[in-house]
Design a protein around this motif. Structure first.
Motif, PDB file in Angstrom:
ATOM      1  N   ARG A 143      -3.623   7.072  21.392  1.00  0.00           N
ATOM      2  CA  ARG A 143      -2.683   6.020  22.058  1.00  0.00           C
ATOM      3  C   ARG A 143      -2.504   4.814  20.898  1.00  0.00           C
ATOM      4  O   ARG A 143      -1.752   3.820  21.461  1.00  0.00           O
ATOM      5  CB  ARG A 143      -2.814   5.789  23.437  1.00  0.00           C
ATOM      6  N   SER A 144      -3.095   4.761  19.960  1.00  0.00           N
ATOM      7  CA  SER A 144      -3.087   3.503  18.985  1.00  0.00           C
ATOM      8  C   SER A 144      -2.509   3.775  17.474  1.00  0.00           C
ATOM      9  O   SER A 144      -2.546   4.943  17.131  1.00  0.00           O
ATOM     10  CB  SER A 144      -4.574   3.282  19.108  1.00  0.00           C
ATOM     11  N   VAL A 145      -2.175   2.807  17.199  1.00  0.00           N
ATOM     12  CA  VAL A 145      -1.837   2.604  15.674  1.00  0.00           C
ATOM     13  C   VAL A 145      -2.997   1.947  15.025  1.00  0.00           C
ATOM     14  O   VAL A 145      -3.660   0.760  15.224  1.00  0.00           O
ATOM     15  CB  VAL A 145      -0.579   1.706  15.354  1.00  0.00           C
ATOM     16  N   LEU A 146      -3.652   2.598  14.040  1.00  0.00           N
ATOM     17  CA  LEU A 146      -4.946   2.049  13.412  1.00  0.00           C
ATOM     18  C   LEU A 146      -4.533   1.427  11.851  1.00  0.00           C
ATOM     19  O   LEU A 146      -3.821   2.159  11.082  1.00  0.00           O
ATOM     20  CB  LEU A 146      -5.713   3.254  12.886  1.00  0.00           C
ATOM     21  N   VAL A 147      -4.929   0.199  11.672  1.00  0.00           N
ATOM     22  CA  VAL A 147      -4.778  -0.615  10.422  1.00  0.00           C
ATOM     23  C   VAL A 147      -6.090  -0.725  10.039  1.00  0.00           C
ATOM     24  O   VAL A 147      -7.046  -0.848  10.519  1.00  0.00           O
ATOM     25  CB  VAL A 147      -4.214  -1.975  11.092  1.00  0.00           C
ATOM     26  N   GLY A 148      -6.210  -0.775   8.765  1.00  0.00           N
ATOM     27  CA  GLY A 148      -7.446  -1.123   7.878  1.00  0.00           C
ATOM     28  C   GLY A 148      -8.061  -2.525   8.286  1.00  0.00           C
ATOM     29  O   GLY A 148      -7.302  -3.472   8.734  1.00  0.00           O
ATOM     30  N   TRP A 149      -9.443  -2.570   8.512  1.00  0.00           N
ATOM     31  CA  TRP A 149     -10.073  -3.960   8.660  1.00  0.00           C
ATOM     32  C   TRP A 149      -9.569  -5.255   7.957  1.00  0.00           C
ATOM     33  O   TRP A 149      -9.182  -6.066   8.694  1.00  0.00           O
ATOM     34  CB  TRP A 149     -11.441  -3.698   8.741  1.00  0.00           C
TER      35      TRP A 149
END
Length: 401
Positions: free
Chosen positions: A206-212
């Motif tokens: 349920r998430s949108v993943l962005v680089g650290w």
């Protein structure tokens, strides 16, 4: 002179038992229907949970049951996330039985399909800062496109979880097509990948993943992780679990909640099969109705065949043979219903298991038990009509015919 008694063998009893079903097939089929439904329901109720359980076992074997999830709980008074140390992942990795560690963090940013959508109408999805090594730790994989890596993680790119992708209307990345974008905070981010479902990490779905690094640069991320995923040697799960909170957040270990996702997944499957007892009760009701139907059919059969009973008695048939005939007919009727029900139950269980991509597991005990139950019901339903038929005297039976 006493007439010698003719003994009837098992084959003769079976032929006499099939006389009623052969002469009145529709009535026999309707009488056996209740038995068939009851037996089929019993097998399905036992077989489907067994198939689901085996499917879950296979799924967990593939995903791994050695995953621990350590999450920082929000302070109920301040409604803020405790500042887990930036070095938490490195500290946990030093625990000897730990095999892999990765982390994510809630950036508290809003994601929208485009800037034209008002901020008040955001998607409700979570924007997570994620490390490049997350997928193998949580047992997930990319369904379309690519995941965050050294080449794209520092740039404004995102990877969508399976549920997030559906909600945003971006379910696949087509090579050679224009790049798809979403709006996070005050700028656009390019979608580079879509994940397959992640059973052990539903929050990632349920998430949108962005680089650290990208989250730190464009979203004001403070570098404090909120969730750690830890792969541990299976035999050392409990020891690692006991020291994980203190290692991850030594200043305030009480703010760390540790769970084992495989246990939650198994508990969810148990709730899905919680109504098995109810369905077994319904199967019992169907069998009771079937037994009453068979008993009624046999009583009617006795009344309709008084002349045949009288002729057989006059020709030397004993009361025992008359009882055996009608008892055999009742048993054969229920046995046929039981066999049909068993086949229907096996086919129904296998069909449902295939539709859910489960291995079809049909316990032999449920099939044998169902057929045995049909035999017992046949005996119980046929006792009274058989005794009633055997008590008719030849004169009485011929006079009433």
């Amino acid at each position: 002179m006493t007439r010698p008694t003719v003994r009837l063998g098992p084959a003769d009893i079976i032929r006499l038992g099939l006389l009623g079903p052969r002469t009145r097939p529709l009535r026999a089929a309707l009488s056996a229907l209740g038995i068939s439904i009851g037996i089929a329901t019993m097998i399905v109720v036992v077989g489907i949970p067994a198939s689901g359980q085996q499917g879950l076992a296979d799924q967990l074997s593939a995903l791994g049951t050695n995953l621990l999830r350590a999450e920082a709980a929000i302070d109920q008074q301040s409604q803020k996330m405790p500042p887990v140390p930036e070095s938490a992942s490195a500290m946990v990795a030093r625990i000897p039985p730990v095999q892999q560690v990765s982390e994510v963090a809630n950036t508290h940013a809003q994601v929208r399909r485009s800037h034209a959508i008002p901020a008040a109408q955001s998607s409700g999805l979570t924007v997570l800062a994620a490390k490049n090594d997350l997928l193998p730790v949580i047992g997930a994989h990319v369904a379309s496109g690519t995941y965050l890596n050294a080449a794209n993680a520092a740039f404004p790119t995102v990877v969508l979880g399976a549920v997030a992708a559906t909600r945003l209307g971006i379910t696949a990345i087509a090579p050679g097509q224009p790049s798809l974008e979403v709006w996070i905070g005050s700028r656009t981010f390019t979608v580079v990948g879509v994940l397959a479902p992640s059973p052990l990490a539903p929050e990632v779905e349920r998430s949108v993943l962005v680089g650290w690094d990208a989250a730190r640069h464009w979203l004001g991320f403070d570098d404090h992780p909120s969730v750690l995923y830890v792969r541990v040697q299976e035999s050392q799960i409990d020891p690692v679990r006991s020291v994980l909170a203190n290692t991850m957040f030594p200043q305030n270990p009480g703010r760390i909640v540790i769970s084992r996702p495989s246990e939650a997944l198994a508990a969810k499957r148990l709730t899905e099969t919680a109504f098995s007892g109810l369905f077994l009760g319904l199967a019992g009701v169907a069998l009771l109705v079937g037994a009453v139907g068979v008993a009624n059919t046999m009583i009617v059969s006795v009344l309709e065949r008084k002349r045949d009973i009288g002729l057989r008695r006059a020709l030397g048939a004993t009361r025992r043979q008359i009882r055996g005939q009608f008892l055999a007919e009742s048993v054969m009727l229920c046995l046929m219903g039981g066999l049909v029900g068993a086949v229907a139950g096996v086919v129904g269980t296998a069909g449902y298991a295939m539709s859910r991509n489960w291995p079809a597991v049909i316990p032999a005990a449920s099939v044998a038990g169902g057929i045995s139950a049909a035999l017992v019901i046949g005996v119980l339903a046929g006792v009274h009509p058989a005794v009633r038929a055997s008590r008719l005297s030849p004169i009485e039976a011929l006079a009433a015919a």
